[in-house]
Design a protein around this motif. Structure first.
Motif, short mmCIF file in Angstrom:
data_model
loop_
_atom_site.label_atom_id
_atom_site.label_comp_id
_atom_site.label_asym_id
_atom_site.label_seq_id
_atom_site.Cartn_x
_atom_site.Cartn_y
_atom_site.Cartn_z
N ARG A 5 -3.68 2.06 -9.28
CA ARG A 5 -5.00 1.49 -9.01
C ARG A 5 -4.77 0.15 -8.32
N HIS A 6 -4.79 0.18 -7.02
CA HIS A 6 -4.34 -0.98 -6.26
C HIS A 6 -5.52 -1.84 -5.79
N ALA A 65 1.92 1.75 -3.52
CA ALA A 65 0.74 2.11 -4.32
C ALA A 65 0.34 3.56 -4.11
N GLU A 66 0.38 4.01 -2.86
CA GLU A 66 0.02 5.39 -2.57
C GLU A 66 1.06 6.36 -3.11
N ARG A 67 2.33 5.98 -3.00
CA ARG A 67 3.40 6.87 -3.48
C ARG A 67 3.28 7.11 -4.98
N GLY A 93 0.47 6.36 -6.89
CA GLY A 93 -0.90 6.57 -7.33
C GLY A 93 -1.43 5.45 -8.21
N ARG A 145 0.83 -1.21 0.00
CA ARG A 145 0.00 0.00 0.00
C ARG A 145 0.86 1.25 0.00
N MET A 146 1.99 1.19 0.70
CA MET A 146 2.91 2.33 0.75
C MET A 146 3.39 2.71 -0.65
#
Length: 641
Positions: free
Chosen positions: A314-315, A308-310, A312, A305-306
């Motif tokens: 579509r996780h 994926a958020e960094r 952007g 998730r770290m």
């Protein structure tokens, strides 16, 4: 991706059984659900199933040259096909499609068997040249794509992407190979070129097999090997920059597709690096997926998730809980032979999840082998330093005695397992590494195997697989030697086999940028201390990625893509385990000491010992034996000439 199948009669020109060829091809429908085709002429039949990725309307196979004298069936992707197409056009070759398959046909016409040396990508193909009356089988350098073949007693050669297609033929003997059984219970998979069946072989990675009508089959020819050639000195900063540039290019050429594309994101260094490069090369957000476990000791999704958020992405994440044991019995059907890597379970699920949104996924496989990421590398080098201090004549009896006398402590952290360390120090380097990678000790296999199986082994030991490759290793240093062994055995036999079968079960193509052969050649040339420095594996890779990924991801302890198997076998998988070990097929095969098998089960269920690896191996072996009769072959009917 795709599937290929075929029949080649080495001696006769009679028509092959078209129904049999179709059955072999259809048996692999899951690998290519979009299209299918066959070609047959006297003495030859070729079959293909297609998963359409590039040139959706024009890439149907079998595919021919202009006068239809050369035909190919092919599974894979050749990423440098546009450049090869332009080069071949300059030689006068005419192309009717825009797909990479046609490049193979014209490359054969131009360069012959050495055409494979020009291809950059993953591939397994069969090419027939009617003028030369020759059939070429070829497999990519690292073994990303599979290819199996068998020579029948009547002179017919069968080949296919998966063994299940070969088993359609009644003339194929199903006799199990006892040497493969020894290999399986030592490694957890069966290394190339052996399979569980005596009559079937895997074409090794980086090899071709050229067959000519009327001639006896020759041995496969190796056309590539990992060089481990030392290049000119390079600074750490220069090496880090070049590593990222080469990875970025390897990722970029794998982003070409006419279908939805994404990536696996486990939360480890390798998959995170691939996603970071993809995000920087893509205009749209990258599709990523990961698998979560309820047990936090095995769950890397916070790190996924770290990333994926960094970037952007579509996780999408999916949980695998203890009750999710549905695919267990299906694994034997996927792999066609015993296969004991329990991470096949989450791999199956992550491929299933990815296929809901994409048709192509990039993975981070290969980073540990190329850049020294496994913990066992550190321990091996530590032991090598001790082995170098004492001559073998003194070291072997000294540490051999200590290894026998010291109490066993498998429950303890590795530094406190002195018995294991003493035993390793008594061995030579290859034997010690074999002991490190084995899922079952020599002593345990000796207790588990029946007297009948031991007689059939006739002194054979699975260690010989590593010894054979060690004799061919071009590297001089200890780290490169064991990396070479893993690149030759564990990577193609376990990791790539696992991903290929799990992804193809869902019609998903997986691309592996860290196994781009040009990148692999360059990484093999790096000084060992840029790969493993002190206690840090993938040292250079992590330094290069510091601008792209957070330190808490890069420098955390390696977790690996695994499942809480010991607990599962005592919990939700216990009924299935007990049924497997009491199954009549294990008793009837005559290969095992049934009393010792039950002892292992009792010790594990009581919690006194962790026998999850041997018990899971037995469970998968039983599942393979039990499902084998269900693949009853049809009787081929040869058409009149």
């Amino acid at each position: 991706m795709c599937a290929i199948a075929g029949i080649f009669d080495l001696h006769r020109h009679a028509d092959i059984d078209a129904g049999l060829l179709q059955a072999m091809t259809d048996r692999q429908f899951h690998r290519g659900p979009d299209q299918g085709g066959t070609h047959h002429e006297p003495g030859l039949g070729l079959g293909h199933r297609r998963l359409s990725i590039i040139d959706l309307g024009g890439g149907q196979q079998p595919l021919f040259n202009e006068d239809r004298s050369v035909v190919v069936v092919y599974n894979g992707e050749i990423y440098n096909y546009p450049a090869l197409m332009r080069e071949l056009q300059q030689f006068g070759h005419t192309f009717r499609t825009h797909c990479d398959t046609e490049v193979i046909v014209h490359a054969w016409e131009q360069w012959g068997e050495r055409c494979v040396e020009r291809f950059r990508g993953m591939f397994a193909f069969a090419l027939w040249d009617r003028r030369q009356q020759s059939l070429l089988l070829a497999r990519d350098r690292l073994g990303v794509k599979p290819l199996h073949y068998a020579l029948l007693d009547d002179g017919q050669l069968l080949f296919a992407s998966e063994m299940k297609a070969l088993l359609v033929h009644e003339g194929l003997r199903r006799e199990l190979d006892p040497l493969a059984v020894e290999d399986y219970f030592a490694y957890g998979y069966i290394p190339e070129p052996r399979t569980i069946f005596r009559q079937i072989r895997k074409l090794p990675p980086g090899h071709t097999l050229l067959l000519r009508k009327g001639q006896a089959p020759s041995a496969p020819r190796q056309y590539w090997d990992i060089p481990f050639a030392v290049h000119a000195p390079i600074s750490e900063a220069q090496a880090a920059d070049e590593l990222l540039a080469r990875l970025r290019e390897a990722v970029r050429i794998r982003l070409v597709a006419e279908v939805p594309l994404g990536a696996f994101l486990s939360g480890g260094v390798d998959s995170s690096a691939v996603v970071a490069m993809m995000a920087q090369e893509s205009q749209a957000p990258v599709n990523t997926c990961s698998i979560a476990f309820g047990d936090p000791r095995f769950d890397e999704t916070p790190y996924a998730r770290m990333v994926a958020e960094r970037y952007g992405t579509r996780h999408h994440a999916q949980s695998v809980e203890q009750h999710d044991i549905g695919p267990v019995d299906r694994l034997a059907g996927l792999y066609d032979e015993p296969y004991a890597d329990s991470s096949a379970l989450p791999t199956y699920r992550v491929c299933q999840l990815a296929r809901q949104r994409v048709t192509v996924a990039l993975s981070g496989d290969g980073g540990d082998e190329n850049l020294a990421g496994y913990r066992r590398y550190r321990w091996h080098l530590h032991e090598e330093r001790w082995r170098a201090l004492l001559p073998s004549g003194l070291r072997r009896p000294l540490f051999g005695t200590l290894g026998r006398l010291y109490p066993k402590a498998d429950w303890a952290p590795r530094p406190l397992r002195a018995k294991t360390t003493f035993q390793a120090l008594a061995r030579d380097s290859v034997s010690a590494y074999f002991h490190s990678v084995s899922i079952m000790s020599d002593q345990l296999r000796g207790s588990l195997f029946s007297d009948k199986l031991k007689r059939e082994l006739a002194g054979y030991h699975a260690r010989e697989v590593l010894q054979r490759h060690a004799r061919q290793c071009p590297a001089d240093d200890a780290l490169s030697r064991i990396q070479y062994l893993d690149l030759k055995t564990y990577l193609p036999g376990d990791i790539l086999t696992k991903v290929d079968r799990a992804s193809m079960a869902h019609g998903l193509e997986v691309r592996v940028p860290l196994l781009d052969h040009q990148l692999v050649e360059w990484m093999s040339s790096l000084p060992p201390d840029l790969k493993l420095r002190g206690g840090t594996g993938k040292y250079l890779f992590k330094r290069a990625l510091e601008r792209h990924l957070p330190d808490e991801l890069l420098y955390r302890d390696k977790m690996g893509f695994s499942v809480p198997l010991a607990g599962w076998l005592r919990g939700p998988l216990r009924p299935q385990l007990e049924n497997s070990l009491r199954s009549p097929v294990l008793a009837d095969c005559g290969m095992f000491n049934l009393d010792h098998m039950q002892t292992l089960l009792a010790q594990h269920l009581s919690g006194r010992s962790d026998h999850s690896a041997p018990l899971w191996s037995l469970m998968m072996f039983e599942s393979f034996l039990r499902q084998l009769p269900a693949a009853a072959p049809r009787k081929p009917v040869r058409q009149a000439a």
